[in-house]
Design a protein around this motif. Structure first.
Motif, PDB file in Angstrom:
ATOM      1  N   UNK A 253      14.300  -3.044   2.842  1.00 24.47           N
ATOM      2  CA  UNK A 253      14.690  -1.699   2.399  1.00 24.47           C
ATOM      3  C   UNK A 253      14.614  -0.704   3.544  1.00 24.47           C
ATOM      4  N   UNK A 254      13.577  -0.818   4.363  1.00 22.59           N
ATOM      5  CA  UNK A 254      13.432   0.140   5.474  1.00 22.59           C
ATOM      6  C   UNK A 254      14.498  -0.103   6.529  1.00 22.59           C
ATOM      7  N   UNK A 255      14.779  -1.368   6.803  1.00 20.06           N
ATOM      8  CA  UNK A 255      15.765  -1.652   7.830  1.00 20.06           C
ATOM      9  C   UNK A 255      17.171  -1.296   7.359  1.00 20.06           C
ATOM     10  N   UNK A 256      17.434  -1.432   6.072  1.00 17.19           N
ATOM     11  CA  UNK A 256      18.751  -1.048   5.551  1.00 17.19           C
ATOM     12  C   UNK A 256      18.993   0.436   5.787  1.00 17.19           C
ATOM     13  N   UNK A 257      18.046   1.279   5.380  1.00 22.08           N
ATOM     14  CA  UNK A 257      18.286   2.727   5.529  1.00 22.08           C
ATOM     15  C   UNK A 257      18.235   3.144   6.992  1.00 22.08           C
ATOM     16  N   UNK A 258      17.376   2.498   7.792  1.00 26.68           N
ATOM     17  CA  UNK A 258      17.288   2.850   9.208  1.00 26.68           C
ATOM     18  C   UNK A 258      18.553   2.431   9.946  1.00 26.68           C
ATOM     19  N   UNK A 259      19.011   1.194   9.722  1.00 26.43           N
ATOM     20  CA  UNK A 259      20.182   0.699  10.432  1.00 26.43           C
ATOM     21  C   UNK A 259      21.460   1.370   9.941  1.00 26.43           C
ATOM     22  N   UNK A 260      21.484   1.735   8.659  1.00 24.38           N
ATOM     23  CA  UNK A 260      22.640   2.483   8.155  1.00 24.38           C
ATOM     24  C   UNK A 260      22.751   3.828   8.875  1.00 24.38           C
ATOM     25  N   UNK A 261      21.617   4.495   9.044  1.00 25.79           N
ATOM     26  CA  UNK A 261      21.650   5.789   9.729  1.00 25.79           C
ATOM     27  C   UNK A 261      22.026   5.620  11.202  1.00 25.79           C
ATOM     28  N   UNK A 262      21.499   4.585  11.851  1.00 27.58           N
ATOM     29  CA  UNK A 262      21.880   4.337  13.246  1.00 27.58           C
ATOM     30  C   UNK A 262      23.379   4.080  13.357  1.00 27.58           C
ATOM     31  N   UNK A 263      23.920   3.302  12.424  1.00 30.17           N
ATOM     32  CA  UNK A 263      25.355   2.986  12.457  1.00 30.17           C
ATOM     33  C   UNK A 263      26.192   4.242  12.228  1.00 30.17           C
ATOM     34  N   UNK A 264      25.768   5.102  11.288  1.00 27.42           N
ATOM     35  CA  UNK A 264      26.499   6.347  11.047  1.00 27.42           C
ATOM     36  C   UNK A 264      26.451   7.258  12.276  1.00 27.42           C
ATOM     37  N   UNK A 265      25.283   7.286  12.920  1.00 24.53           N
ATOM     38  CA  UNK A 265      25.154   8.107  14.136  1.00 24.53           C
ATOM     39  C   UNK A 265      26.079   7.586  15.227  1.00 24.53           C
ATOM     40  N   UNK A 266      26.126   6.274  15.410  1.00 21.23           N
ATOM     41  CA  UNK A 266      27.013   5.701  16.427  1.00 21.23           C
ATOM     42  C   UNK A 266      28.474   5.984  16.096  1.00 21.23           C
ATOM     43  N   UNK A 267      28.813   5.914  14.801  1.00 23.41           N
ATOM     44  CA  UNK A 267      30.177   6.236  14.378  1.00 23.41           C
ATOM     45  C   UNK A 267      30.502   7.693  14.698  1.00 23.41           C
ATOM     46  N   UNK A 268      29.572   8.595  14.392  1.00 20.29           N
ATOM     47  CA  UNK A 268      29.801  10.026  14.617  1.00 20.29           C
ATOM     48  C   UNK A 268      30.027  10.327  16.093  1.00 20.29           C
ATOM     49  N   UNK A 269      29.333   9.592  16.982  1.00 25.28           N
ATOM     50  CA  UNK A 269      29.455   9.843  18.419  1.00 25.28           C
ATOM     51  C   UNK A 269      30.596   9.052  19.060  1.00 25.28           C
ATOM     52  N   UNK A 270      31.234   8.177  18.296  1.00 29.72           N
ATOM     53  CA  UNK A 270      32.307   7.356  18.865  1.00 29.72           C
ATOM     54  C   UNK A 270      33.489   8.233  19.280  1.00 29.72           C
ATOM     55  N   UNK A 271      34.120   7.926  20.403  1.00 28.32           N
ATOM     56  CA  UNK A 271      35.227   8.758  20.896  1.00 28.32           C
ATOM     57  C   UNK A 271      36.418   8.816  19.944  1.00 28.32           C
ATOM     58  N   UNK A 272      36.588   7.785  19.109  1.00 25.41           N
ATOM     59  CA  UNK A 272      37.742   7.753  18.211  1.00 25.41           C
ATOM     60  C   UNK A 272      37.497   8.506  16.917  1.00 25.41           C
ATOM     61  N   UNK A 273      36.231   8.910  16.672  1.00 21.51           N
ATOM     62  CA  UNK A 273      35.902   9.479  15.367  1.00 21.51           C
ATOM     63  C   UNK A 273      36.130  10.989  15.345  1.00 21.51           C
ATOM     64  N   UNK A 274      36.710  11.456  14.250  1.00 23.88           N
ATOM     65  CA  UNK A 274      36.916  12.886  14.032  1.00 23.88           C
ATOM     66  C   UNK A 274      36.024  13.328  12.866  1.00 23.88           C
ATOM     67  N   UNK A 275      35.016  14.178  13.111  1.00 32.70           N
ATOM     68  CA  UNK A 275      34.087  14.591  12.048  1.00 32.70           C
ATOM     69  C   UNK A 275      34.820  15.093  10.810  1.00 32.70           C
TER      70      UNK A 275
END
Length: 470
Positions: free
Chosen positions: A194-216
């Motif tokens: 449970x902890x790794x799911x929410x932690x890794x989900x947030x890390x993945x969302x953060x990486x997506x947000x910072x990705x050059x192809x992503x538009x907020x």
């Protein structure tokens, strides 16, 4: 006041008094396991055993479970404010969930708690709890980036937790009832997922947000991932990939001349559902590995081709059921009582030796090849913890170096850990699914994996710890 049954834990209470009086801790204590090994554990650097008031405050809080659908909806239209909101959810959930498991460990008999392996896990948990509870409210993207660095370093530090727990449980099997140890282990593992799911989900969302192809604010494509959630897990494709990887591993181990069973897939071949892909790959990979290996070994030396493994996919309105049927001889009668248990009875000694060769298990509880790969390719740990590479491949499915298929190959077939089935069931039940096995001794095994396909079931969290542990 402690409950009456916990008076057996008088030794930890004495340690509390020593700590409070400022006296030095014992430098080392002798500890003898149930398999006859004498060990020494150093306690001078351990966190305080006493339940300080701050731990009581966090244990009093309820964890807030989430569903796959909530993870998807939250990340589908990702903005800065949503990312910061996600960070603050994780910031409060991690110490809450860890605090309950610390309290569970404090409830164990002293002879179990002082097992060097379990003591090391306690230290890791306490340090993580102390770190996350001190994180201030996330208000900016810079705050979030620093928080993500803390999450990543903690995930990497905790790669030793699963093998340490498993070894501790095996060594303590003669000290505490096996059923109680299994309940403790399942609680710890489910909470860890449970902890790794929410932690890794947030890390993945953060990486997506910072990705050059992503538009907020832009909606993420339906054919891709939202964070760690794969929106369209096609059961047939996952089974085919896991089957191919399994056959390749065993062909390498047994030699090219050893015939391996064919894996046939039928049923509802288009069945799909949202899921965390590494979870599904772990379960299917373990089941297929067991089946292929059993059939290959049972029919080795035969002049006839080995009988195929039949995989049937059944899709209903709310579930997808995957049945894996083999003719590998079934589960031996003397192994049946230990099939779902982490305490393996007569096999404990060999499993302890095997676990000693796998000092790290990755975030998805997959084996990372020990010293050699960790030294030669240290980035593997990082990529597995960050889980940030979401490249598209031919058919829209993800498979990056840190995935379960890549790490599955690192464990030779004869290195049995005794953890595959119980871990797979923990994973299956986490999202309100199930895993059952029916063995016909002398013939084969039918395994049934049921998955909730709507993604609307909350994570099945471990129960709360009680306030008065010690």
């Amino acid at each position: 006041m402690p409950r009456l049954p916990l008076l057996q834990n008088a030794a930890p209470i004495r340690l509390m008094k020593i700590a409070r009086a400022g006296e030095p801790r014992v430098a080392a204590r002798c500890w003898t396991s149930s398999v006859g090994q004498t060990r020494y554990s150093h306690s001078h650097g351990s966190p305080k055993w006493r339940p300080v008031s701050v731990l009581d405050e966090w244990v009093a809080k309820e964890a807030r479970p989430i569903s796959l659908r909530q993870l998807m909806v939250f990340g589908r239209s990702l903005t800065e404010s949503r990312l910061i909101s996600s960070a603050n959810y994780v910031r409060t959930e991690l110490p809450t969930r860890i605090s309950h498991r610390i309290r569970d460990m404090q409830q164990l008999p002293y002879a179990v708690v002082t097992n060097p392996h379990i003591n090391e896990v306690y230290d890791l948990y306490y340090n993580a709890f102390d770190t996350f509870r001190k994180v201030r409210e996330i208000k900016t993207l810079d705050d979030n980036d620093r928080f993500c660095d803390t999450i990543r370093s903690t995930l990497k530090a905790h790669l030793t937790v699963i093998p340490k727990l498993a070894m501790g449980i095996l060594e303590c099997s003669g000290i505490k009832d096996a059923e109680d140890l299994d309940k403790f282990m399942n609680t710890i593992l489910r909470s860890r997922i449970s902890r790794r799911v929410i932690a890794e989900q947030h890390l993945a969302l953060t990486d997506t947000f910072h990705a050059p192809w992503f538009s907020p604010g832009a909606k993420l494509s339906e054919s891709e991932f939202i964070g760690e959630v794969f929106l369209k897990c096609v059961a047939r494709d996952v089974i085919a990939r896991c089957g191919a990887a399994t056959r390749e591993i065993l062909q390498r181990a047994y030699g090219p001349s050893t015939p391996l069973p064919e894996i046939r897939i039928d049923g509802h071949l288009d069945a799909s559902f949202p899921y965390i892909l590494s979870h599904l790959e772990y379960i299917v990979g373990e089941l297929l590995r067991n089946s292929v290996q059993a059939v290959a070994e049972k029919h080795r030396g035969s002049t006839k081709p080995p009988p195929p493994i039949e995989v049937t996919i059944c899709e209903s309105q709310q579930h997808v059921i995957i049945r894996i049927s083999d003719q590998g001889g079934g589960v031996p009668r003397d192994s049946l009582p230990y099939m779902w248990s982490f305490s393996k009875g007569p096999a404990s000694q060999q499993l302890l030796a095997n676990l000693g060769q796998v000092p790290k298990l990755a975030a998805t509880m997959q084996e990372l090849q020990v010293e050699k790969e960790d030294e030669d390719d240290e980035d593997d740990d990082d990529s597995d913890d960050k889980n940030c590479s979401k490249e598209k491949v031919d058919d829209g499915h993800k498979h990056h170096p840190g995935s379960s298929l890549a790490s599955l190959a690192s464990r030779p077939p004869n290195l049995r850990l005794g953890m595959g089935l119980p871990l797979s069931r923990v994973y299956a039940e986490y999202w309100a699914g199930s895993l059952a096995l029916h063995s016909l001794e002398g013939y084969g095994v039918d395994a049934f994996l049921q998955i909730s396909k709507l993604g609307n079931k909350n994570e099945q969290l471990a129960t709360r710890a009680t306030m008065d542990a010690v």
